[in-house]
Design a protein around this motif. Structure first.
Motif, PDB file in Angstrom:
ATOM      1  N   SER A 151       0.732  -0.905   0.056  1.00  0.00           N
ATOM      2  CA  SER A 151      -0.302   0.243  -0.125  1.00  0.00           C
ATOM      3  C   SER A 151       0.728   1.256   0.020  1.00  0.00           C
ATOM      4  O   SER A 151       1.841   1.414   0.503  1.00  0.00           O
ATOM      5  CB  SER A 151      -0.966  -0.188   1.359  1.00  0.00           C
ATOM      6  OG  SER A 151      -1.749  -1.128   1.395  1.00  0.00           O
ATOM      7  N   LEU A 155      -0.276   3.944  -8.605  1.00  0.00           N
ATOM      8  CA  LEU A 155      -0.769   2.471  -8.759  1.00  0.00           C
ATOM      9  C   LEU A 155       0.545   1.837  -9.525  1.00  0.00           C
ATOM     10  O   LEU A 155       0.581   0.644  -9.057  1.00  0.00           O
ATOM     11  CB  LEU A 155      -1.862   2.607 -10.014  1.00  0.00           C
ATOM     12  CG  LEU A 155      -3.311   2.805  -9.215  1.00  0.00           C
ATOM     13  CD1 LEU A 155      -4.209   3.118 -10.290  1.00  0.00           C
ATOM     14  CD2 LEU A 155      -3.593   1.736  -8.274  1.00  0.00           C
ATOM     15  N   ILE A 173      -4.562   1.896 -16.467  1.00  0.00           N
ATOM     16  CA  ILE A 173      -5.573   2.522 -15.300  1.00  0.00           C
ATOM     17  C   ILE A 173      -6.583   2.979 -15.977  1.00  0.00           C
ATOM     18  O   ILE A 173      -6.830   3.264 -17.040  1.00  0.00           O
ATOM     19  CB  ILE A 173      -4.652   3.608 -14.352  1.00  0.00           C
ATOM     20  CG1 ILE A 173      -4.457   4.732 -15.191  1.00  0.00           C
ATOM     21  CG2 ILE A 173      -3.451   2.893 -13.786  1.00  0.00           C
ATOM     22  CD1 ILE A 173      -4.207   5.740 -14.346  1.00  0.00           C
ATOM     23  N   ALA A 210      -3.364   3.561  -2.469  1.00  0.00           N
ATOM     24  CA  ALA A 210      -3.289   2.625  -3.702  1.00  0.00           C
ATOM     25  C   ALA A 210      -2.815   1.308  -3.076  1.00  0.00           C
ATOM     26  O   ALA A 210      -1.696   1.245  -2.405  1.00  0.00           O
ATOM     27  CB  ALA A 210      -2.243   3.146  -4.483  1.00  0.00           C
ATOM     28  N   GLU A 225      -2.786  -6.275  -9.782  1.00  0.00           N
ATOM     29  CA  GLU A 225      -3.779  -5.192  -9.803  1.00  0.00           C
ATOM     30  C   GLU A 225      -3.735  -4.204  -8.706  1.00  0.00           C
ATOM     31  O   GLU A 225      -3.165  -4.856  -7.989  1.00  0.00           O
ATOM     32  CB  GLU A 225      -5.242  -5.913  -9.997  1.00  0.00           C
ATOM     33  CG  GLU A 225      -5.550  -6.675  -8.600  1.00  0.00           C
ATOM     34  CD  GLU A 225      -6.760  -7.321  -8.593  1.00  0.00           C
ATOM     35  OE1 GLU A 225      -7.578  -7.317  -9.550  1.00  0.00           O
ATOM     36  OE2 GLU A 225      -7.196  -8.064  -7.404  1.00  0.00           O
ATOM     37  N   GLY A 226      -4.318  -3.114  -8.902  1.00  0.00           N
ATOM     38  CA  GLY A 226      -4.114  -2.145  -8.090  1.00  0.00           C
ATOM     39  C   GLY A 226      -5.508  -1.191  -7.818  1.00  0.00           C
ATOM     40  O   GLY A 226      -6.159  -1.282  -8.717  1.00  0.00           O
ATOM     41  N   ARG A 227      -5.660  -0.901  -6.726  1.00  0.00           N
ATOM     42  CA  ARG A 227      -7.008  -0.049  -6.144  1.00  0.00           C
ATOM     43  C   ARG A 227      -6.657   0.929  -5.654  1.00  0.00           C
ATOM     44  O   ARG A 227      -5.935   0.981  -4.805  1.00  0.00           O
ATOM     45  CB  ARG A 227      -7.976  -0.945  -5.508  1.00  0.00           C
ATOM     46  CG  ARG A 227      -8.570  -2.142  -6.322  1.00  0.00           C
ATOM     47  CD  ARG A 227      -9.471  -2.832  -5.198  1.00  0.00           C
ATOM     48  NE  ARG A 227     -10.346  -2.196  -4.465  1.00  0.00           N
ATOM     49  CZ  ARG A 227     -11.596  -1.924  -4.942  1.00  0.00           C
ATOM     50  NH1 ARG A 227     -11.890  -2.676  -6.109  1.00  0.00           N
ATOM     51  NH2 ARG A 227     -12.358  -1.515  -4.034  1.00  0.00           N
ATOM     52  N   THR A 264      -8.248   4.203  -3.579  1.00  0.00           N
ATOM     53  CA  THR A 264      -9.322   4.665  -2.949  1.00  0.00           C
ATOM     54  C   THR A 264      -9.051   5.969  -1.924  1.00  0.00           C
ATOM     55  O   THR A 264      -8.067   6.195  -1.516  1.00  0.00           O
ATOM     56  CB  THR A 264     -10.014   3.502  -1.941  1.00  0.00           C
ATOM     57  OG1 THR A 264      -8.703   3.081  -1.205  1.00  0.00           O
ATOM     58  CG2 THR A 264     -10.233   2.239  -2.691  1.00  0.00           C
ATOM     59  N   LEU A 267     -13.886   3.713  -4.736  1.00  0.00           N
ATOM     60  CA  LEU A 267     -12.800   3.276  -5.724  1.00  0.00           C
ATOM     61  C   LEU A 267     -12.662   4.785  -6.656  1.00  0.00           C
ATOM     62  O   LEU A 267     -13.684   5.288  -7.015  1.00  0.00           O
ATOM     63  CB  LEU A 267     -13.266   2.033  -6.347  1.00  0.00           C
ATOM     64  CG  LEU A 267     -12.196   1.714  -7.607  1.00  0.00           C
ATOM     65  CD1 LEU A 267     -11.074   1.110  -6.715  1.00  0.00           C
ATOM     66  CD2 LEU A 267     -13.050   0.432  -8.254  1.00  0.00           C
ATOM     67  N   HIS A 278      -8.363   2.287 -10.558  1.00  0.00           N
ATOM     68  CA  HIS A 278      -8.047   0.902 -10.715  1.00  0.00           C
ATOM     69  C   HIS A 278      -6.953   0.529 -11.811  1.00  0.00           C
ATOM     70  O   HIS A 278      -7.077   1.317 -12.863  1.00  0.00           O
ATOM     71  CB  HIS A 278      -9.025  -0.102 -10.550  1.00  0.00           C
ATOM     72  CG  HIS A 278     -10.109  -0.178 -11.644  1.00  0.00           C
ATOM     73  ND1 HIS A 278      -9.804  -1.104 -12.626  1.00  0.00           N
ATOM     74  CD2 HIS A 278     -11.183   0.461 -11.873  1.00  0.00           C
ATOM     75  CE1 HIS A 278     -10.852  -0.923 -13.646  1.00  0.00           C
ATOM     76  NE2 HIS A 278     -11.512   0.119 -13.150  1.00  0.00           N
ATOM     77  N   THR A 309      -4.065  -2.518 -13.853  1.00  0.00           N
ATOM     78  CA  THR A 309      -3.361  -3.649 -13.951  1.00  0.00           C
ATOM     79  C   THR A 309      -1.917  -3.461 -14.497  1.00  0.00           C
ATOM     80  O   THR A 309      -1.683  -2.430 -15.230  1.00  0.00           O
ATOM     81  CB  THR A 309      -3.994  -4.846 -14.535  1.00  0.00           C
ATOM     82  OG1 THR A 309      -4.247  -4.338 -16.092  1.00  0.00           O
ATOM     83  CG2 THR A 309      -5.432  -5.234 -14.239  1.00  0.00           C
TER      84      THR A 309
END
Length: 159
Positions: free
Chosen positions: A56, A81, A106, A121, A136-138, A140, A146, A149, A151
């Motif tokens: 993170s 990300l 993204i 992230a 993968e990443g998110r 928030t 969200l 996001h 990959t």
């Protein structure tokens, strides 16, 4: 933007990187025993959590992150990300291996502003083979909404 002292930023020597397993390397970046890259200082982000296959990164947007429209530039989301996803893959590597991003994608879902507050992230490994890793990443906000996001595909190599 809360920034760390300049001594906590720099480059980890190649020999030190080769000796460390990936998780130890990424945890060292997170806990401050290894220096963060200088881009982290420039943008004001921190690695806040590192476990095997999951990393993170957080940032509190400020006026320096804004585009001409007054929202946080999409490059900030992309950088966060790319960082969390690549480091998540790195956290799975044995000593003597490294990784680099081959490609990432993204999707930006919501505007980010100074009022958004801290953004997080989180990158999670999807698969890590001998030569290729995917994650993968998110991204928030503080309420878990969200914002973006993505990959990534990374090349794993001998360091």
């Amino acid at each position: 933007m809360d920034k760390e002292p300049a001594e906590s930023y720099g480059t980890v020597a190649a020999e030190a990187r080769r000796r460390l397993g990936g998780l130890a390397f990424v945890q060292g970046l997170a806990n401050g025993t290894l220096p963060l890259n200088t881009l982290a200082r420039t943008l004001g982000y921190a690695i806040t959590d590192a476990a095997h296959g999951r990393v993170s990164v957080t940032l509190t947007p400020d006026e320096g992150h804004l585009n001409p429209a007054g929202t946080v530039h999409g490059g900030i989301a992309a950088t966060l990300l790319d960082s969390c996803m690549g480091l998540a893959i790195w956290s799975t590597l044995d000593a003597g291996l490294g990784q680099t991003t081959l490609e990432f994608k993204i999707s930006l879902l919501r505007s980010i502003t100074v009022e958004t507050g801290v953004i997080r992230a989180e990158g999670t490994v999807l698969n890590r083979g001998r030569r290729i890793g995917t994650a993968e990443g998110r991204l928030t906000d503080r309420d878990g909404r969200l914002l973006a996001h993505g990959t990534t595909t990374c090349l794993v190599f001998e360091a």
